[in-house]
Enzyme design. Structure first.
Site, PDB file in Angstrom:
ATOM      1  N   LYS A  42     -31.178  15.849 -18.917  1.00  0.00           N
ATOM      2  CA  LYS A  42     -31.424  16.960 -17.985  1.00  0.00           C
ATOM      3  C   LYS A  42     -30.121  17.742 -17.916  1.00  0.00           C
ATOM      4  CE  LYS A  42     -31.992  16.786 -12.956  1.00  0.00           C
ATOM      5  NZ  LYS A  42     -32.910  16.340 -11.902  1.00  0.00           N
ATOM      6  N   LYS A  62     -38.716  11.913  -4.890  1.00  0.00           N
ATOM      7  CA  LYS A  62     -37.491  11.257  -4.425  1.00  0.00           C
ATOM      8  C   LYS A  62     -37.782  10.572  -3.104  1.00  0.00           C
ATOM      9  CE  LYS A  62     -34.346  14.569  -6.554  1.00  0.00           C
ATOM     10  NZ  LYS A  62     -33.358  15.656  -6.332  1.00  0.00           N
ATOM     11  N   ASP A  95     -32.407  21.655 -14.948  1.00  0.00           N
ATOM     12  CA  ASP A  95     -32.588  21.755 -13.501  1.00  0.00           C
ATOM     13  C   ASP A  95     -31.767  22.939 -13.003  1.00  0.00           C
ATOM     14  OD1 ASP A  95     -33.029  21.399 -10.833  1.00  0.00           O
ATOM     15  OD2 ASP A  95     -32.225  19.362 -10.717  1.00  0.00           O
ATOM     16  N   HIS A 133     -19.351  16.780 -11.863  1.00  0.00           N
ATOM     17  CA  HIS A 133     -20.791  16.960 -12.080  1.00  0.00           C
ATOM     18  C   HIS A 133     -21.102  18.369 -11.586  1.00  0.00           C
ATOM     19  CE1 HIS A 133     -24.503  15.016 -13.199  1.00  0.00           C
ATOM     20  NE2 HIS A 133     -25.080  15.345 -12.057  1.00  0.00           N
ATOM     21  N   ASP A 147     -38.883  20.021  -7.187  1.00  0.00           N
ATOM     22  CA  ASP A 147     -37.964  19.016  -6.641  1.00  0.00           C
ATOM     23  C   ASP A 147     -37.681  19.349  -5.173  1.00  0.00           C
ATOM     24  OD1 ASP A 147     -35.958  17.324  -5.914  1.00  0.00           O
ATOM     25  OD2 ASP A 147     -34.490  17.992  -7.375  1.00  0.00           O
ATOM     26  N   GLU A 152     -36.830  22.405 -13.932  1.00  0.00           N
ATOM     27  CA  GLU A 152     -36.954  21.855 -12.578  1.00  0.00           C
ATOM     28  C   GLU A 152     -36.468  22.896 -11.558  1.00  0.00           C
ATOM     29  OE1 GLU A 152     -35.212  17.987 -12.427  1.00  0.00           O
ATOM     30  OE2 GLU A 152     -34.947  18.003 -10.257  1.00  0.00           O
ATOM     31  N   LYS A 163     -27.868  20.658 -16.188  1.00  0.00           N
ATOM     32  CA  LYS A 163     -27.753  21.410 -14.944  1.00  0.00           C
ATOM     33  C   LYS A 163     -27.362  22.829 -15.288  1.00  0.00           C
ATOM     34  CE  LYS A 163     -28.575  18.471 -11.616  1.00  0.00           C
ATOM     35  NZ  LYS A 163     -29.602  18.717 -10.611  1.00  0.00           N
ATOM     36  N   GLU A 173     -35.045   9.420 -13.623  1.00  0.00           N
ATOM     37  CA  GLU A 173     -33.615   9.723 -13.769  1.00  0.00           C
ATOM     38  C   GLU A 173     -32.819   8.773 -12.873  1.00  0.00           C
ATOM     39  OE1 GLU A 173     -33.449  13.857 -12.545  1.00  0.00           O
ATOM     40  OE2 GLU A 173     -33.591  13.314 -10.433  1.00  0.00           O
TER      41      GLU A 173
HETATM   42  C1  MUC Z   1     -31.391  17.150  -8.495  1.00  0.00           C
HETATM   43  O1  MUC Z   1     -31.481  18.264  -8.049  1.00  0.00           O
HETATM   44  O2  MUC Z   1     -32.307  16.748  -9.181  1.00  0.00           O
HETATM   45  C2  MUC Z   1     -30.527  14.526  -9.824  1.00  0.00           C
HETATM   46  C3  MUC Z   1     -29.914  14.306 -11.002  1.00  0.00           C
HETATM   47  C4  MUC Z   1     -28.765  15.093 -11.032  1.00  0.00           C
HETATM   48  O3  MUC Z   1     -27.936  15.179 -11.915  1.00  0.00           O
HETATM   49  O4  MUC Z   1     -28.687  15.805  -9.897  1.00  0.00           O
HETATM   50  C5  MUC Z   1     -29.686  15.377  -9.042  1.00  0.00           C
HETATM   51  C6  MUC Z   1     -30.215  16.334  -8.106  1.00  0.00           C
HETATM   52 MG    MG Z   2     -33.428  18.614  -9.056  1.00  0.00          MG
END
Ligand code: MUC
Ligand code: MG
Length: 386
Positions: A169, A275, A200, A24, A251, A226, A171, A329
């Protein structure tokens, strides 16, 4: 007649190490294992509660690690709470705050176990304790983070075909901004209107990067960005929020109600990723939600990539929220190679279902927790006295 008030008798915390289904790739680390901290709390009347405190990538995401969470609970939080009345959760929160600054995730894990135990004693779900369940299920996004556009496209297409997710989402933030925008554009072009695409950045961009990034992202059809810049740069977040059509979500900037108030008053986000762990527990998470609602900021149920225990807690709390404009999520358990519940959570029709039952509505499978436990010298059965 004097009724015995249940007291908190024992609080145990232990780390599980569960492999992820693939690497990931986040801007600050690549995860191959997730290490949730599970809390088991026992009360004098025999009732029990479970909780979870989970962070992301060791110490690379925030100041707490799995090891610090266990240490804070064993050394400071548990001694402060043993002997206290188990029903008095507000008192327990105040006591934890008095004995330990910060350490939100550790406090959240203990508080979660208190709500679970209280619900079980009262025969009520945690959602009922927070005012009553409105939603039976909720939309659930998936994170595409393999690090490769073609792999991400294939993964997304499989998710859409199986009706598991159609909100994605991505990254980004590890590569150059233009490369990231091109990567997002390739995925959006391949999926078209069948998917909602969000990104994000996990704080990786400077304000100058973010100006390029937000313009490029909205041009390729990305709907939301994000945490594009560092959490403490609220002026930069405010500039980005007012300058582009793409929605800006806070976040890492949201470490509890005080932060939520600061973000709202600076108009530094269109959306809150709420969160529970990052807020410091369910109660504080509910306060962050209320501040967002009062400020007209849209809501999204965020995750620390928790296993099914923390995810169940999020489902309980968010099922009491009237309008989650950006969905959730809550996919954490699906990123892991194994589930730790006796009955796994249900994902279907692009949604995740709120578990039925008392407390969090879930039960740990002791064989699984024994298997994944980092400290294998004590099994869950031994802790439970079973
Ligand atoms: C984040 O920063 O949001 C949430 C989903 C994901 O893939 O990573 C997290 C952390
Ligand atoms: Mg995040």
């Amino acid at each position: 007649m004097v009724t015995d008030v249940p007291k908190i008798d024992q609080i145990d915390a232990f780390i599980l190490d569960i492999p992820t289904i693939r690497g990931h790739v986040l801007s600050m680390t690549t995860m191959r294992t997730q290490s949730p901290v599970i809390v088991r709390l026992r009360c004098s009347d025999g009732s029990e509660g479970i909780g979870e405190g989970t962070t992301i990538g060791g110490l690379s995401y925030c100041p707490e690690s799995p090891e610090s969470i266990v240490s804070a609970i064993e050394t400071y939080l548990a001694p402060a709470l043993i002997g206290q009345e188990a029903d008095q959760i507000t008192t327990a929160i105040a006591l934890m705050d008095r004995h330990a600054r910060g350490n939100r995730i550790a406090k959240s894990a203990v508080e979660m176990a208190l709500w679970d135990a209280l619900g079980k004693r009262l025969g009520a779900s945690v959602a009922q304790l927070f005012g009553g369940q409105i939603a039976q299920d909720m939309p659930v996004a998936w994170t595409l983070a393999s690090g490769n556009s073609d792999t991400d496209i294939a993964e997304a297409q499989a998710m859409i075909a199986s009706h598991r997710h159609n909100i994605f989402k991505l990254k980004i933030g590890k590569r150059a901004v233009r490369e990231d925008v091109a990567h997002v554009g390739r995925i959006k072009a391949a999926l078209g209107d069948k998917a909602s695409i969000r990104v994000d950045v996990n704080q990786a961009w400077t304000l100058a990067d973010a100006r390029w990034g937000l313009k490029g992202l909205q041009d390729v059809g990305c709907e939301l960005v994000e945490q594009p810049v560092q959490a403490r740069y609220l002026n930069a977040m405010a500039e980005l929020t007012r300058s582009y059509e793409i929605a800006v979500m806070a976040d890492e900037a949201l470490g509890g109600p005080e932060d939520a108030l600061a973000v709202a008053s600076k108009k530094a986000a269109d959306v809150f990723a709420v969160k529970i762990a990052q807020s410091g527990g369910l109660m504080r998470g509910r306060e962050v939600i209320s501040i967002g609602q009062a400020a007209g900021i849209a809501l999204y149920g965020g995750t620390m990539l928790e296993s099914a225990v923390g995810t169940a807690a999020a489902l309980q709390l968010f099922s009491t929220v009237e309008h989650l404009a950006w969905g959730t999520e809550f996919f954490g358990p699906l990123l892991l190679t194994d589930d730790i519940l006796t009955t796994p959570l249900t994902y279907r029709d692009f949604r995740v279902v709120v578990p039925d039952g008392v407390g969090l509505g879930v039960a740990l499978d002791p064989d699984k927790t024994d298997f994944y436990r980092r400290d294998k010298t004590r099994s869950l059965r031994a802790v439970a006295g079973a």
